[in-house]
Scaffold this motif. Structure first.
Motif, mmCIF file in Angstrom:
data_model
loop_
_atom_site.group_PDB
_atom_site.id
_atom_site.type_symbol
_atom_site.label_atom_id
_atom_site.label_comp_id
_atom_site.label_asym_id
_atom_site.label_seq_id
_atom_site.Cartn_x
_atom_site.Cartn_y
_atom_site.Cartn_z
ATOM 1 N N ARG A 1 -0.314 34.418 -5.707
ATOM 2 C CA ARG A 1 -1.137 33.861 -4.619
ATOM 3 C C ARG A 1 -2.421 34.653 -4.423
ATOM 4 N N THR A 2 -2.305 35.966 -4.450
ATOM 5 C CA THR A 2 -3.498 36.800 -4.276
ATOM 6 C C THR A 2 -4.467 36.563 -5.420
ATOM 7 N N LYS A 3 -3.962 36.496 -6.630
ATOM 8 C CA LYS A 3 -4.808 36.272 -7.806
ATOM 9 C C LYS A 3 -5.581 34.960 -7.679
ATOM 10 N N GLU A 4 -4.929 33.921 -7.170
ATOM 11 C CA GLU A 4 -5.589 32.624 -6.979
ATOM 12 C C GLU A 4 -6.721 32.704 -5.963
ATOM 13 N N LEU B 1 -2.057 42.817 -0.402
ATOM 14 C CA LEU B 1 -1.133 42.816 -1.534
ATOM 15 C C LEU B 1 -0.603 44.227 -1.780
ATOM 16 N N SER B 2 -1.466 45.211 -1.673
ATOM 17 C CA SER B 2 -1.052 46.601 -1.872
ATOM 18 C C SER B 2 0.012 47.005 -0.856
ATOM 19 N N ASN B 3 -0.119 46.530 0.376
ATOM 20 C CA ASN B 3 0.902 46.811 1.387
ATOM 21 C C ASN B 3 2.233 46.139 1.032
ATOM 22 N N ASN B 4 2.173 44.964 0.408
ATOM 23 C CA ASN B 4 3.395 44.319 -0.080
ATOM 24 C C ASN B 4 4.014 45.119 -1.229
#
Length: 139
Positions: free
Chosen positions: A105-108, A24-27
């Motif tokens: 999505r990441t949070k899920e 996610l950080s790369n996004n």
């Protein structure tokens, strides 16, 4: 022996969570780059200022996410982990919508019991992204 297996499973699980946060950080980092391109490409003062503010806000979230997951996992970031994933669109609203989906999505995928601090950061980030979407549409 069961405690050792449970502990090892927990470590494996935490490393998987670390990888999700790094992805996610790369996004987010890719979005920062694209937003900075918009910031430097626009002829609209409103878009210029809004994109600049978004870029700085994203950078703070990026840093906070990584420092938090590294603290949770008691680890360092491996060299080569930072690989910005630039979004395709060059439209600020579309970039924000893509990032909102990636954050959700990441949070899920992150269990609250291990990653409450990460959830809090992501919740605040989603509030900011939604506000930025509103401002990007209503300029």
């Amino acid at each position: 022996m069961e405690n050792r297996t449970t502990f090892e499973d927990s470590d494996d699980s935490m490393m998987m969570h670390k990888q999700l946060v790094i992805a996610l950080s790369n996004n987010i980092y890719g979005a920062i780059i694209r937003v900075k391109e918009i910031h430097l490409n626009t002829s609209s003062q409103t878009v210029h200022e809004h994109a600049n503010s978004i870029g700085w806000g994203f950078a703070q979230v990026y840093d906070s996410l990584l420092e938090t997951i590294l603290g949770i996992t008691d680890s360092k970031l491996e060299f080569g982990s930072i690989r910005p994933n630039l979004p395709e669109p060059t439209n600020l609203t579309q970039i924000l919508k893509i990032l909102r989906m990636q954050v959700s999505r990441t949070k899920e995928q992150l269990p609250g019991e291990y990653c409450n601090a990460i959830h809090n950061i992501l919740d605040e980030f989603l509030v900011d992204i939604n506000k930025d979407i509103y401002l990007s549409v209503n300029r």
